[in-house]
Design a protein around this motif. Sequence first.
Motif, PDB file in Angstrom:
ATOM      1  N   LYS F   2       0.848  -1.188   0.000  1.00 35.47           N
ATOM      2  CA  LYS F   2       0.000   0.000   0.000  1.00 35.47           C
ATOM      3  C   LYS F   2       0.888   1.244   0.000  1.00 35.47           C
ATOM      4  N   ARG F   3       1.852   1.191   0.908  1.00 39.70           N
ATOM      5  CA  ARG F   3       2.703   2.360   1.023  1.00 39.70           C
ATOM      6  C   ARG F   3       3.503   2.598  -0.268  1.00 39.70           C
ATOM      7  N   LYS F   4       3.983   1.494  -0.811  1.00 39.83           N
ATOM      8  CA  LYS F   4       4.753   1.624  -2.043  1.00 39.83           C
ATOM      9  C   LYS F   4       3.898   2.263  -3.139  1.00 39.83           C
ATOM     10  N   PRO F 157       4.496 -10.158  -0.712  1.00 38.88           N
ATOM     11  CA  PRO F 157       4.797  -8.729  -0.518  1.00 38.88           C
ATOM     12  C   PRO F 157       6.288  -8.511  -0.245  1.00 38.88           C
ATOM     13  N   VAL F 158       6.872  -9.435   0.497  1.00 32.97           N
ATOM     14  CA  VAL F 158       8.306  -9.343   0.746  1.00 32.97           C
ATOM     15  C   VAL F 158       9.072  -9.482  -0.561  1.00 32.97           C
ATOM     16  N   TYR F 159       8.586 -10.369  -1.400  1.00 35.50           N
ATOM     17  CA  TYR F 159       9.230 -10.553  -2.696  1.00 35.50           C
ATOM     18  C   TYR F 159       9.229  -9.256  -3.501  1.00 35.50           C
ATOM     19  N   MET F 160       8.095  -8.565  -3.482  1.00 33.11           N
ATOM     20  CA  MET F 160       8.010  -7.308  -4.236  1.00 33.11           C
ATOM     21  C   MET F 160       9.053  -6.319  -3.726  1.00 33.11           C
ATOM     22  N   ALA F 161       9.157  -6.207  -2.438  1.00 30.40           N
ATOM     23  CA  ALA F 161      10.134  -5.279  -1.872  1.00 30.40           C
ATOM     24  C   ALA F 161      11.553  -5.721  -2.224  1.00 30.40           C
ATOM     25  N   PHE F 162      11.807  -7.001  -2.066  1.00 30.25           N
ATOM     26  CA  PHE F 162      13.139  -7.524  -2.374  1.00 30.25           C
ATOM     27  C   PHE F 162      13.507  -7.259  -3.837  1.00 30.25           C
ATOM     28  N   THR F 167      16.912  -4.964  -7.816  1.00 28.82           N
ATOM     29  CA  THR F 167      17.126  -4.395  -9.153  1.00 28.82           C
ATOM     30  C   THR F 167      17.821  -3.034  -9.038  1.00 28.82           C
ATOM     31  N   THR F 168      17.527  -2.312  -7.978  1.00 27.27           N
ATOM     32  CA  THR F 168      18.132  -0.994  -7.801  1.00 27.27           C
ATOM     33  C   THR F 168      19.577  -1.083  -7.315  1.00 27.27           C
ATOM     34  N   LEU F 169      19.834  -1.970  -6.374  1.00 25.34           N
ATOM     35  CA  LEU F 169      21.164  -2.003  -5.771  1.00 25.34           C
ATOM     36  C   LEU F 169      22.112  -3.013  -6.404  1.00 25.34           C
ATOM     37  N   VAL F 170      21.585  -3.969  -7.148  1.00 22.82           N
ATOM     38  CA  VAL F 170      22.481  -4.901  -7.829  1.00 22.82           C
ATOM     39  C   VAL F 170      22.453  -4.690  -9.339  1.00 22.82           C
ATOM     40  N   TYR F 171      21.267  -4.803  -9.914  1.00 20.80           N
ATOM     41  CA  TYR F 171      21.230  -4.767 -11.373  1.00 20.80           C
ATOM     42  C   TYR F 171      21.699  -3.428 -11.945  1.00 20.80           C
ATOM     43  N   ASP F 172      21.164  -2.349 -11.419  1.00 24.16           N
ATOM     44  CA  ASP F 172      21.483  -1.047 -12.007  1.00 24.16           C
ATOM     45  C   ASP F 172      22.982  -0.730 -11.930  1.00 24.16           C
ATOM     46  N   PRO F 173      23.607  -0.895 -10.765  1.00 23.92           N
ATOM     47  CA  PRO F 173      25.062  -0.653 -10.725  1.00 23.92           C
ATOM     48  C   PRO F 173      25.838  -1.597 -11.650  1.00 23.92           C
ATOM     49  N   LEU F 174      25.504  -2.872 -11.604  1.00 26.20           N
ATOM     50  CA  LEU F 174      26.233  -3.815 -12.453  1.00 26.20           C
ATOM     51  C   LEU F 174      26.123  -3.433 -13.919  1.00 26.20           C
ATOM     52  N   VAL F 405      26.353 -10.240  -1.603  1.00 28.78           N
ATOM     53  CA  VAL F 405      26.310  -9.431  -0.386  1.00 28.78           C
ATOM     54  C   VAL F 405      24.995  -8.664  -0.280  1.00 28.78           C
ATOM     55  N   VAL F 406      24.582  -8.042  -1.367  1.00 30.27           N
ATOM     56  CA  VAL F 406      23.348  -7.256  -1.299  1.00 30.27           C
ATOM     57  C   VAL F 406      22.154  -8.174  -1.043  1.00 30.27           C
ATOM     58  N   THR F 407      22.123  -9.323  -1.705  1.00 31.62           N
ATOM     59  CA  THR F 407      21.012 -10.247  -1.490  1.00 31.62           C
ATOM     60  C   THR F 407      20.950 -10.670  -0.026  1.00 31.62           C
ATOM     61  N   PHE F 408      22.110 -11.032   0.499  1.00 29.71           N
ATOM     62  CA  PHE F 408      22.169 -11.467   1.892  1.00 29.71           C
ATOM     63  C   PHE F 408      21.725 -10.341   2.821  1.00 29.71           C
ATOM     64  N   GLY F 409      22.307  -9.192   2.596  1.00 33.84           N
ATOM     65  CA  GLY F 409      21.991  -8.058   3.458  1.00 33.84           C
ATOM     66  C   GLY F 409      20.523  -7.677   3.388  1.00 33.84           C
ATOM     67  N   ALA F 410      20.000  -7.614   2.181  1.00 33.89           N
ATOM     68  CA  ALA F 410      18.611  -7.188   2.013  1.00 33.89           C
ATOM     69  C   ALA F 410      17.684  -8.165   2.714  1.00 33.89           C
ATOM     70  N   LEU F 411      17.914  -9.456   2.531  1.00 37.44           N
ATOM     71  CA  LEU F 411      17.010 -10.441   3.136  1.00 37.44           C
ATOM     72  C   LEU F 411      17.131 -10.420   4.660  1.00 37.44           C
TER      73      LEU F 411
END
Lengths: 113, 113, 113, 447, 447, 447
Positions: F2-4, F157-162, F167-174, F405-411
């Motif tokens: 909802k917030r998103k 819902p967690v999946y959507m946030a993840f 995509t923002t912190l891994v895909y875009d920089p890569l 690292v980002v996947t681990f950290g995010a989860l």
Amino acid sequence: MKMVIAVVRPEAADAVRQALLAVDIHKMTVSNVKGCGEQPGYVESHRGIVVEVNLLSKVRFEIAVNESFVKKAVDAIIQGARTNNIGDGKIFVLPIEQCYRIRTGESGNDAIG
Amino acid sequence: MKMVIAVVRPEAADAVRQALLAVDIHKMTVSNVKGCGEQPGYVESHRGIVVEVNLLSKVRFEIAVNESFVKKAVDAIIQGARTNNIGDGKIFVLPIEQCYRIRTGESGNDAIG
Amino acid sequence: MKMVIAVVRPEAADAVRQALLAVDIHKMTVSNVKGCGEQPGYVESHRGIVVEVNLLSKVRFEIAVNESFVKKAVDAIIQGARTNNIGDGKIFVLPIEQCYRIRTGESGNDAIG
Amino acid sequence: MKRKFLALCSLVVAELLIPGLASASTAGDAAAINTGDTAFMFVATGLVFLMTPGLALFYGGMVRKKNVLNTMLCSFVLIGLVTIQWVLFGYSLAFGADAFGGLIGGLEYLGFSGVGGAPCAYAATIPQGLFAMYQLMFAIITPAIITGAFVERFRFPVYMAFALIWTTLVYDPLAHWVWGAGGWLMEMGALDFAGGTVVHVSSGVAGLVAVLVIGKRKDYKLIPMFPHNTPFIMLGAAMLWFGWFGFNAGSALGLSTSSLAVIAFITTNVSAAAAMLSWLAVEWIHNKKPTLLGASTGAIVGLVAITPAAGFVSVASAIAIGLITAPLCYFGISFLKVRLGYDDSLDAFGCHGIGGIWGAMATGLFCDPAINSAVKHSGLFLGGGLHQLGVQLLSVVVTLALSGVVTFGALKLIARVTALRVSANDEIMGLDISVHGEDAYRDLVTE
Amino acid sequence: MKRKFLALCSLVVAELLIPGLASASTAGDAAAINTGDTAFMFVATGLVFLMTPGLALFYGGMVRKKNVLNTMLCSFVLIGLVTIQWVLFGYSLAFGADAFGGLIGGLEYLGFSGVGGAPCAYAATIPQGLFAMYQLMFAIITPAIITGAFVERFRFPVYMAFALIWTTLVYDPLAHWVWGAGGWLMEMGALDFAGGTVVHVSSGVAGLVAVLVIGKRKDYKLIPMFPHNTPFIMLGAAMLWFGWFGFNAGSALGLSTSSLAVIAFITTNVSAAAAMLSWLAVEWIHNKKPTLLGASTGAIVGLVAITPAAGFVSVASAIAIGLITAPLCYFGISFLKVRLGYDDSLDAFGCHGIGGIWGAMATGLFCDPAINSAVKHSGLFLGGGLHQLGVQLLSVVVTLALSGVVTFGALKLIARVTALRVSANDEIMGLDISVHGEDAYRDLVTE
Amino acid sequence: MKRKFLALCSLVVAELLIPGLASASTAGDAAAINTGDTAFMFVATGLVFLMTPGLALFYGGMVRKKNVLNTMLCSFVLIGLVTIQWVLFGYSLAFGADAFGGLIGGLEYLGFSGVGGAPCAYAATIPQGLFAMYQLMFAIITPAIITGAFVERFRFPVYMAFALIWTTLVYDPLAHWVWGAGGWLMEMGALDFAGGTVVHVSSGVAGLVAVLVIGKRKDYKLIPMFPHNTPFIMLGAAMLWFGWFGFNAGSALGLSTSSLAVIAFITTNVSAAAAMLSWLAVEWIHNKKPTLLGASTGAIVGLVAITPAAGFVSVASAIAIGLITAPLCYFGISFLKVRLGYDDSLDAFGCHGIGGIWGAMATGLFCDPAINSAVKHSGLFLGGGLHQLGVQLLSVVVTLALSGVVTFGALKLIARVTALRVSANDEIMGLDISVHGEDAYRDLVTE
Ligand SMILES: Nc1ncnc2c1ncn2[C@@H]1O[C@H](COP(=O)(O)OP(=O)(O)O)[C@@H](O)[C@H]1O
Ligand SMILES: Nc1ncnc2c1ncn2[C@@H]1O[C@H](COP(=O)(O)OP(=O)(O)O)[C@@H](O)[C@H]1O
Ligand SMILES: Nc1ncnc2c1ncn2[C@@H]1O[C@H](COP(=O)(O)OP(=O)(O)O)[C@@H](O)[C@H]1O
């Protein structure tokens, strides 16, 4: 009145129906089931992992008959389904206490056929 | 205890359930079956070849009840499923010798409802 | 001879089979059914319209056994299927009057196993 | 059907006898052809073609098992029927020079006569034959959309006749008015980039009128009948979305003269995406159950809504159009339909009617001369006042009127001759078995 | 299979060692490349690629549940097998310069050597690498069509060997004769725009011969075994139709030098549409049950029939070709097949053989120099006399002979070494479980 | 959620208010646009779009019946989510000019501002809007691949946030590092033609880390859960293969400046074909049961492996890459996974991680300056020594590190706020019913 329940090989189902019709048994209810018994299963493989499957496809007949038809039904089923190989299946005869034809509300022996 | 087995038209299944609920029978097991009887089949055609199909879709109810509920169950099913046309189906009543509720391990008449 | 019919949760079906094998019951017929009872259903939604669904997927076992195996079968099923939550299912024991092995034509107690 | 078939045959024979009638010229004005544009339009045409089978799956997955083949055939058969209609006379009615004071196109392209490798005024850099094929694909899918409203009860032969009448008397004139040379709606300034009114409003309202005429399915009790195969629905929606790139971007008719194809490509995808998220959000708010059916439906209504606007609005506007269309259609389907009690089986009106009307009006809200110089008056939200909105409203009303009236008239007329619905018994058996003599899936393992 | 795999490996190693053998040149004659044509042919290639999975669905939906995976794999695996064959030597055999007095192409393109970004004589405006890929897709689908005849009983490893032999000894030479540089059938004036004989007649007759050799399915009693999933059939047919646009229009090999691509695009769609309607009409006349399977089949035979004619005939002729093909194939399948008693499981011969022969002959009836200057003699119905018809007949007979004889010989030879059919028991169990150890659908809810 | 949703809305409103922010320019530098290239890239973009629904089917067919809709939605919904992310800021982060010392792109393209009909430095002959759409499709499918690892238990819902975070912190920089203007990995000489590391290694390892964090499915006992619908798997694989032509050939970004598109087209198809045959051969050697699942999986890992190499290697090398990838992945899935005991549901790591790493390294073995002048150091097997292999290894390690690292950290972070998995009960019921309130197929004939 008896309920004749038969579990047969899928490929024999047609022959069973023909054999039943030949002895004047026209009414029956049929469904898909899975069976396991002595018949060996088969192997499924999935990306390199191999698994034994034991439940095999079978077809189940449910035929309600009057006493006088029980033997005919059993014989016809055996005739249609017998290949002499493991997995031909089973016939079970159960007692029926009462039977109704929904369309007419009839009950008892008259309702069965 | 009795096992009431009913084979009805698919389109009547909902009405049968409602009718059963109306007489306080809430527990049942339902499955798809194919049936043949007096009801005429239909014709399938496949690239110019026409074949008569006799096995029609039906719905099978399996309802275990105590003796006092047998008539209620039968009447409710008939009420829900009767159209007076060939193909309305059958009800069979079979004896049950014992019944268990898996959750509690209870048995007998108490376990059925 | 008795017909043991059990309706259990789909996710318990495997455990039930293992438990039966453990008491040397190898032969059975299994099918998909839908059941309703005390167990609450779930909600389906379709473009903004919400509907309560009461028929839940269950697995039905049909196991024909000689008298001496009835208790073993019932206990094994309960052991495999019991979670103590509503919806664990039921076991029904019905009498079988006769049984035939199609492959051999044998009948009676010998044919069942 | 038999008679129709004979009629078709004789037409073909006639053409064969009248030399040259249908011979497509190959001596095209090759100099004007741009191969990049032509390749692009070939792709766009193929993509729009694919939408009709996509719709067949989308609709087919949504009905009950016993009606899936009838439902799919109702879409699929139009590729056959409308192709022949279009080639014989439909294209000419829609894109021939004005006849009858602009009501309809002339007959110069009967039998695709002269429609070949040379370009035409509609698209100067591609062969007219390709332009005509591209437009054909629109003509096919439009009546296919209608079927979503009345499936599970409509008689198939009657449907064939109805589709032929409808495409001839509704689609062809509408296409002429909006896109044909000198079409009066276009002249009036109505903006419809890729068919918001011509395709979606017209078919959506036809569906609504049709179900009002023929009535509900026997067992419809205001609760939905659940889809029998939801993966088909997603696959269908994905094919539709994929095809819609051809539908909207292709409506620029080329790449060489403007960058509208790219603009439309972006706005189309963005609106669909926004509407998908927005539909899921509405479902979440409603009952915490976001669904795959919802995501698919959301995407489709987002695509419907952006269709008229695709080449006229900014990216931000496209997001807004998409975000808003989902709740509108959701409300129409879950509230209005139930309240009013009509049985629009698969929400042809709920998605295409409502979404299409919103899209047409949104074009009047968001259209931007900076995006497309064909926009003469900025939209209301861009400070251009009510003018464009008024024109858009008019074009919607005209579409509703034409399609509604012809649909009503055609069905009422046919109903005098023969029944519109299958018998109660056939409806119960399912149309697959009773009408077509085939069963979608084999249930018994013996089969 | 193991041995074949080793052979493949060693070939690859060999190529790696012989420098340059397979290095595709990048220094293309860029000036000659037309990017529009190239984009168009890229699309056409992709579309024809998609036909093979489409066929897998079309066929897979038609068989019984227990054989669906085997049936789909028989088509799908050819993408792998024929790609490697084509790259290693198939392309060279088909499109290399004449060798052995024109019987086959030379070896200059072994390992795609020199096949890269520069154009070649076959298509002057696109890279030869793309031309070779386009032709590859034809080579893949042709043997896949054959499988429709013998599925539900053929051994998979034998099938792999047979497919490799057949594509090398039938397809490659035929393609050379009809389309290769100096191919003798082409020189003789045989017209085959997109593969009516090379693809359809050759595969259809191979199917017929194969089932005559291997015999009927155990439980085939002259009544059809009904499809297990008809929606898959329609989806497959739609993918085939979609792909056929690339198949036929792409056979013009570009957009810049002629408008044949557009002509072929139109005639292809029109013939399929006419055949679909015509098939439904025949069903209606026969027993009032128009079917989705019928509409799909009709469309396919309409596409088959127009394949050789697509770039040579007028729109009206295309309608006629489509209208006539449906009753011909319908008769062949529902009457001839039953009367003669062979078991062509999914009517590979009934659709592709009969439809392909009709199409080849129809090209001799309807071909029109006004459409395509490659037509030297007008068709019979356009007053050109019997000449072209005779040439067409000859090319059909040559195709029947080559494909029939090689198919027969190959199968008889293999039969000396190993069994062609699975065991009776495996056939009863279904090939999915017995041959592949996998089950298409999970039935029990526990799984 | 909802917030998103609210956040999204406000962003849109903001853009509407700041004039010009998102208005796509239409006054493109038309002279530079090549219509053939543009048509080609339009097609390539559409093809890559289609891969995500293809993946939804590929994955959906593989899970159990009770989780198919959740699985498909996890892929499908990303078309919505990532489209909006990309348009609002993702594209700018990936392809904006270097910011923060090259760690990420600048903000000049926020809201697709200025991204319209004019070309840009990345692709001089097509509109930047099209380039941005093409890259979007890559951004969509990458996180979709990850889902294969953790489906059947992850909260939606967690999946959507993840997915949004990833995509923002891994895909875009890569993407920025490898393909962005001045990206440091590219500058260093890392070769990744179409996304071997950016797409496949990054998503594969994210899947592995995710399942290590969230744990096994309740009823996973080291034996696989069999696919519920294998025809869907083949259809999905075919759609992926078809789309991959756009993925790899399209990565040449045009046809006019080089023939890399054609080279990549050939190597892509050849590697997939070789890997399909090789996988079937391994299955045959293992237990004489070649499967359709195997053929499909083989094709996919062949496509994965050739992705980074497609425009840098010869045809023979492509065959070798394909032949080798299949046994590698087969071993990883059937041995390593079981031995190490993690539950990678559909082998996202086994196919994309292992295949992607192999492909990246293989590029260092086989890359050939004769194919592509961007290759500065020949691969090891072409006598260029270890240099390129080292660079490739570095780029793999960087990718593993960033994504891991980002996947681990995010989860782990999300896990502090809310549960990552559905309840045991919901997992047993199946996520379709428990999470989405919908059932994929109707079982009872009454429904
Ligand atoms: N005691 C039983 N109870 C229920 N079903 C049985 C029983 N015995 C056999 N069946 C059914 O019959 C099928 C065949 O049995 P099987 O033991 O394999 O062969 P056979 O009957 O030839 O000895 C089984 O798959 C099962 O479905
Ligand atoms: N003797 C029977 N044994 C088993 N099933 C039966 C029997 N008689 C009827 N049925 C079931 O009831 C259905 C309806 O029976 P039918 O004879 O067609 O109509 P009616 O019951 O109205 O006479 C059948 O399709 C079959 O499934
Ligand atoms: N009287 C009955 N007749 C037939 N089936 C029954 C009956 N009672 C229970 N069942 C079956 O057992 C399942 C579980 O029953 P339910 O009442 O939900 O839980 P519990 O058995 O734990 O009280 C039902 O879904 C139904 O399939």
